[in-house]
Design a protein around this motif. Structure first.
Motif, PDB file in Angstrom:
ATOM      1  N   PRO A   1     -24.801 -12.854  28.287  1.00 23.44           N
ATOM      2  CA  PRO A   1     -25.078 -10.928  27.383  1.00 23.44           C
ATOM      3  C   PRO A   1     -24.090 -11.640  25.544  1.00 23.44           C
ATOM      4  N   LEU A   2     -24.756 -12.213  24.827  1.00 20.69           N
ATOM      5  CA  LEU A   2     -24.001 -12.584  23.846  1.00 20.69           C
ATOM      6  C   LEU A   2     -25.086 -12.374  22.540  1.00 20.69           C
ATOM      7  N   ASN A   3     -25.770 -11.158  23.476  1.00 21.97           N
ATOM      8  CA  ASN A   3     -27.625 -10.756  22.389  1.00 21.97           C
ATOM      9  C   ASN A   3     -27.534  -9.236  22.565  1.00 21.97           C
ATOM     10  N   GLY A   4     -29.132  -8.789  22.179  1.00 25.05           N
ATOM     11  CA  GLY A   4     -29.086  -7.184  22.660  1.00 25.05           C
ATOM     12  C   GLY A   4     -29.009  -6.797  23.814  1.00 25.05           C
ATOM     13  N   TRP A   5     -29.194  -7.478  24.936  1.00 24.29           N
ATOM     14  CA  TRP A   5     -29.268  -6.958  26.451  1.00 24.29           C
ATOM     15  C   TRP A   5     -27.049  -6.302  26.303  1.00 24.29           C
ATOM     16  N   GLY A   6     -26.751  -7.680  26.163  1.00 22.16           N
ATOM     17  CA  GLY A   6     -25.295  -7.283  26.217  1.00 22.16           C
ATOM     18  C   GLY A   6     -24.701  -5.407  25.244  1.00 22.16           C
ATOM     19  N   ALA A   7     -25.451  -6.035  24.218  1.00 23.64           N
ATOM     20  CA  ALA A   7     -24.531  -4.258  23.293  1.00 23.64           C
ATOM     21  C   ALA A   7     -25.689  -3.124  23.946  1.00 23.64           C
ATOM     22  N   TYR A   8     -26.954  -3.541  24.526  1.00 24.07           N
ATOM     23  CA  TYR A   8     -27.640  -2.209  25.088  1.00 24.07           C
ATOM     24  C   TYR A   8     -26.562  -1.743  26.785  1.00 24.07           C
ATOM     25  N   VAL A   9     -25.494  -2.776  27.152  1.00 23.18           N
ATOM     26  CA  VAL A   9     -24.969  -2.492  28.741  1.00 23.18           C
ATOM     27  C   VAL A   9     -24.143  -1.769  27.930  1.00 23.18           C
TER      28      VAL A   9
ATOM     29  N   SER B   1     -34.151 -26.460  31.561  1.00 23.54           N
ATOM     30  CA  SER B   1     -33.205 -26.607  30.618  1.00 23.54           C
ATOM     31  C   SER B   1     -33.531 -25.685  29.405  1.00 23.54           C
ATOM     32  N   VAL B   2     -34.106 -25.417  28.758  1.00 26.72           N
ATOM     33  CA  VAL B   2     -34.797 -24.869  27.054  1.00 26.72           C
ATOM     34  C   VAL B   2     -34.585 -23.961  27.528  1.00 26.72           C
ATOM     35  N   GLY B   3     -35.222 -23.428  28.746  1.00 25.98           N
ATOM     36  CA  GLY B   3     -34.966 -21.734  28.848  1.00 25.98           C
ATOM     37  C   GLY B   3     -33.584 -21.121  29.369  1.00 25.98           C
ATOM     38  N   MET B   4     -32.978 -22.649  29.465  1.00 19.57           N
ATOM     39  CA  MET B   4     -31.255 -21.695  30.085  1.00 19.57           C
ATOM     40  C   MET B   4     -30.105 -22.026  28.127  1.00 19.57           C
ATOM     41  N   LEU B   5     -31.055 -22.668  27.297  1.00 21.06           N
ATOM     42  CA  LEU B   5     -30.407 -22.869  25.896  1.00 21.06           C
ATOM     43  C   LEU B   5     -30.874 -21.245  25.431  1.00 21.06           C
ATOM     44  N   ILE B   6     -31.964 -21.376  25.011  1.00 15.95           N
ATOM     45  CA  ILE B   6     -32.116 -20.153  24.218  1.00 15.95           C
ATOM     46  C   ILE B   6     -32.316 -18.050  25.305  1.00 15.95           C
ATOM     47  N   PHE B   7     -30.980 -17.864  24.449  1.00 14.33           N
ATOM     48  CA  PHE B   7     -30.622 -17.106  25.783  1.00 14.33           C
ATOM     49  C   PHE B   7     -30.366 -15.411  24.558  1.00 14.33           C
ATOM     50  N   VAL B   8     -31.132 -16.136  23.684  1.00 15.22           N
ATOM     51  CA  VAL B   8     -31.212 -14.872  22.248  1.00 15.22           C
ATOM     52  C   VAL B   8     -31.384 -13.326  22.836  1.00 15.22           C
ATOM     53  N   GLU B   9     -32.721 -14.116  23.303  1.00 13.15           N
ATOM     54  CA  GLU B   9     -34.313 -12.811  23.606  1.00 13.15           C
ATOM     55  C   GLU B   9     -35.053 -13.399  24.283  1.00 13.15           C
ATOM     56  N   SER B  10     -35.183 -12.196  25.223  1.00 16.63           N
ATOM     57  CA  SER B  10     -36.165 -12.686  26.129  1.00 16.63           C
ATOM     58  C   SER B  10     -37.258 -13.489  26.082  1.00 16.63           C
TER      59      SER B  10
ATOM     60  N   PHE C   1     -31.373 -15.606  14.935  1.00 19.50           N
ATOM     61  CA  PHE C   1     -29.914 -14.924  15.015  1.00 19.50           C
ATOM     62  C   PHE C   1     -29.905 -14.357  13.467  1.00 19.50           C
ATOM     63  N   VAL C   2     -30.858 -14.225  12.540  1.00 18.75           N
ATOM     64  CA  VAL C   2     -31.140 -14.303  11.076  1.00 18.75           C
ATOM     65  C   VAL C   2     -31.094 -12.847  11.805  1.00 18.75           C
ATOM     66  N   GLY C   3     -32.380 -12.242  12.847  1.00 18.63           N
ATOM     67  CA  GLY C   3     -32.642 -11.228  12.351  1.00 18.63           C
ATOM     68  C   GLY C   3     -31.716 -10.289  13.006  1.00 18.63           C
ATOM     69  N   LEU C   4     -31.981 -10.415  14.297  1.00 16.21           N
ATOM     70  CA  LEU C   4     -30.297 -10.267  15.030  1.00 16.21           C
ATOM     71  C   LEU C   4     -28.955  -9.785  14.526  1.00 16.21           C
ATOM     72  N   TRP C   5     -28.465 -10.557  12.957  1.00 16.93           N
ATOM     73  CA  TRP C   5     -26.963 -10.580  12.381  1.00 16.93           C
ATOM     74  C   TRP C   5     -27.501  -9.376  11.497  1.00 16.93           C
ATOM     75  N   ALA C   6     -29.001 -10.042  10.498  1.00 16.29           N
ATOM     76  CA  ALA C   6     -29.314  -8.417  10.031  1.00 16.29           C
ATOM     77  C   ALA C   6     -29.261  -6.690  10.143  1.00 16.29           C
ATOM     78  N   THR C   7     -30.480  -6.684  11.518  1.00 13.60           N
ATOM     79  CA  THR C   7     -30.273  -5.721  12.273  1.00 13.60           C
ATOM     80  C   THR C   7     -28.766  -5.020  12.948  1.00 13.60           C
ATOM     81  N   GLY C   8     -28.177  -6.256  12.971  1.00 14.65           N
ATOM     82  CA  GLY C   8     -27.126  -5.683  13.713  1.00 14.65           C
ATOM     83  C   GLY C   8     -25.706  -5.652  13.123  1.00 14.65           C
ATOM     84  N   GLN C   9     -25.803  -5.332  11.555  1.00 17.03           N
ATOM     85  CA  GLN C   9     -24.697  -5.298  10.052  1.00 17.03           C
ATOM     86  C   GLN C   9     -23.587  -6.395  10.624  1.00 17.03           C
ATOM     87  N   GLY C  10     -24.225  -7.626  10.698  1.00 19.69           N
ATOM     88  CA  GLY C  10     -23.275  -8.677  10.814  1.00 19.69           C
ATOM     89  C   GLY C  10     -22.775  -8.444  12.425  1.00 19.69           C
TER      90      GLY C  10
END
Length: 476
Positions: free
Chosen positions: A160-168, A110-119, A269-278
């Motif tokens: 893929p609401l993360n860097g994985w989705g953005a990369y693809v 369950s913990v692994g399913m909930l935290i999907f922002v970065e592998s 989330f803060v890091g992804l938001w900041a480096t992705g300029q929002g």
């Protein structure tokens, strides 16, 4: 060189699984690769080997991952020395969490399913939360590493609401697919067969306790003897760090574990938001995890240095003590750091040898259409397993698979799903994958033991996925 380009990663993997000497095996594979790059001259290959290792740090993303591995050791040592882990165990058990085999394994899943922002963070949090319960219930570290791995890359690619989705999406844009790219990616997730299967399979194992092969033997060993590690195992996180006891008079409060953990997850989330300029999906994953673990460690040290009213006004750890413990924890993860550097270097060499394009070139448009999705999946599995990188596999196969699908009338989502499935297979199963290495580290497990115990599961699910892609290809 043709087929010779396959030798370096294949030799490294086979030697590692056969001899259990993973560092030496990687060095031999790396030397073989650099020798091929230098026209077969072993002395020049040895010189280039050193250059390739140094070149790993020329990539800022690689360097951040390497430093992240060291900082993780410091954070783990701090939360254990503070008594936070013991406090969390007591707090969770009062609520009935992790009291039985099933609930402990379901908790890890369950913990692994909930935290999907970065592998990497998924694996780390799953290991940190699950390890105390698994050890207490005599469940093997290999099983925990399996959950860390099965819910990292597969979950990140399925949500893929993360860097994985953005990369693809970036790769799709490079193919001229901009309008409808998000819809294509979303539709392809229905055909991301390997990810679906491995996530459901992990849930099935957690619920039933079923298993086979080396994993079943590991479970029997742990249950019978209490040895959560194989005798003679060399865990990637030193036991003096993974098993660090609280300092004298530690209050053992759950918040001393949960606050740094929450800060680390929140900072992703803060890091992804900041480096992705929002834009979270445009953020840098390596930068986000580096920031997350750095800030979490700083918060932990500050938190433990505050005077505790119920403890006579004394802090849990002074800043001096905290720094000393953090450095000791970092020292316990030097091994995993070296392993990551060698794996990155071997990946560089394999790409320089153009191993991926060689395999992709085997796909011929005149072959029967119905089995091309299965063939793309199979080639993706091999490329990602030998390179240890799903993203490199996506970059090599998407420019081939999608035009092939358009030219032959195959559904684009099906072919994209086959590429994603093949790429994630290697990210999950390969001993050279940074995700697999970090899963071993997060569970404080021997890396070769982790690979050996989960590989039969990966091959089973991969085989089922191959059959599914054959059927989907036949149905068109």
């Amino acid at each position: 060189m043709d087929g010779l380009v396959l030798l370096p990663p294949v030799v490294a993997i086979v030697l590692a699984l056969w001899t259990r000497e993973v560092y030496l095996s990687l060095l031999i594979g790396l030397w073989l690769g650099t020798t091929l790059l230098e026209g077969g001259n072993p002395l020049e290959g040895l010189r280039r080997l050193g250059d390739e290792v140094v070149a790993v740090f020329a990539d800022a993303g690689n360097t951040r991952v390497v430093i992240f591995c060291l900082l993780v050791g410091g954070l783990v040592a701090l939360v254990q020395a503070s008594g936070g882990v013991q406090g969390f165990i007591a707090w969770a058990q009062r609520r009935g969490w992790g009291a039985t085999r099933r609930s402990a394994e379901l908790l890890a899943w369950s913990v692994g399913m909930l935290i999907f922002v970065e592998s990497s963070i998924t694996s780390l949090v799953t290991g940190a939360v699950g390890r105390p319960f698994f050890d207490q219930l005599r469940l093997p570290r290999e099983k925990l590493a399996f959950y860390c791995d099965a819910t990292s890359a597969p979950v990140c690619m399925m949500i893929p609401l993360n860097g994985w989705g953005a990369y693809v999406l970036g790769l799709l844009a490079a193919q001229g697919i901009t309008t409808g790219a998000v819809g294509l990616l979303a539709h392809s997730l229905l055909y991301n067969v390997f990810c679906w299967l491995i996530i459901v399979f992990a849930l099935f194992l957690a619920w039933t306790g079923w298993g086979f092969g080396p994993m079943r033997k590991a479970e029997q060993r742990a249950a019978a003897t209490g040895q959560v590690l194989r005798p003679g195992a060399r865990p990637l996180m030193a036991e003096e760090v993974a098993g660090m006891t609280p300092v004298e008079n530690a209050p053992c409060h759950a918040r001393d574990f949960l606050i740094p953990l929450a800060v680390m997850v929140g900072m992703i989330f803060v890091g992804l938001w900041a480096t992705g300029q929002g834009n979270l999906m445009a953020g840098s994953g390596s930068t986000a995890v580096f920031w997350a673990v750095s800030v979490a460690m700083a918060v932990a040290m500050g938190l433990y240095a505050l005077p505790r009213p119920l403890g006579g006004g004394r802090p849990v750890l002074s800043l001096t003590q905290g720094m000393s413990i953090a450095l000791r924890g970092m020292g316990g993860l030097v091994g995993v750091t070296v392993l990551v550097v060698l794996a990155f270097a071997l990946g560089q060499v394999s790409r320089a040898l153009e191993m991926g394009p060689y395999l992709v070139g085997l796909i011929h448009p005149d072959w029967p259409v119905w089995w091309l999705p299965a063939l793309v999946f199979l080639i993706g599995c091999f490329v990602s397993f030998t390179l240890g990188s799903s993203w490199a596999t996506f970059a090599m196969l998407i420019p081939v698979a999608l035009p092939l699908a358009e030219g032959l009338g195959l559904p684009l989502p099906l072919m994209l799903g086959a590429v994603l499935s093949g790429g994630v297979f290697g990210d999950y199963a390969s001993p050279l994958s940074d995700t697999t290495i970090i899963s071993s580290m997060a569970a404080a497990c021997d890396h070769v033991d982790h690979v050996n115990t989960q590989l039969p599961y990966a091959l089973l699910i991969g085989g089922i996925a191959l059959v599914v892609f054959l059927v989907l290809g036949a149905l068109g």
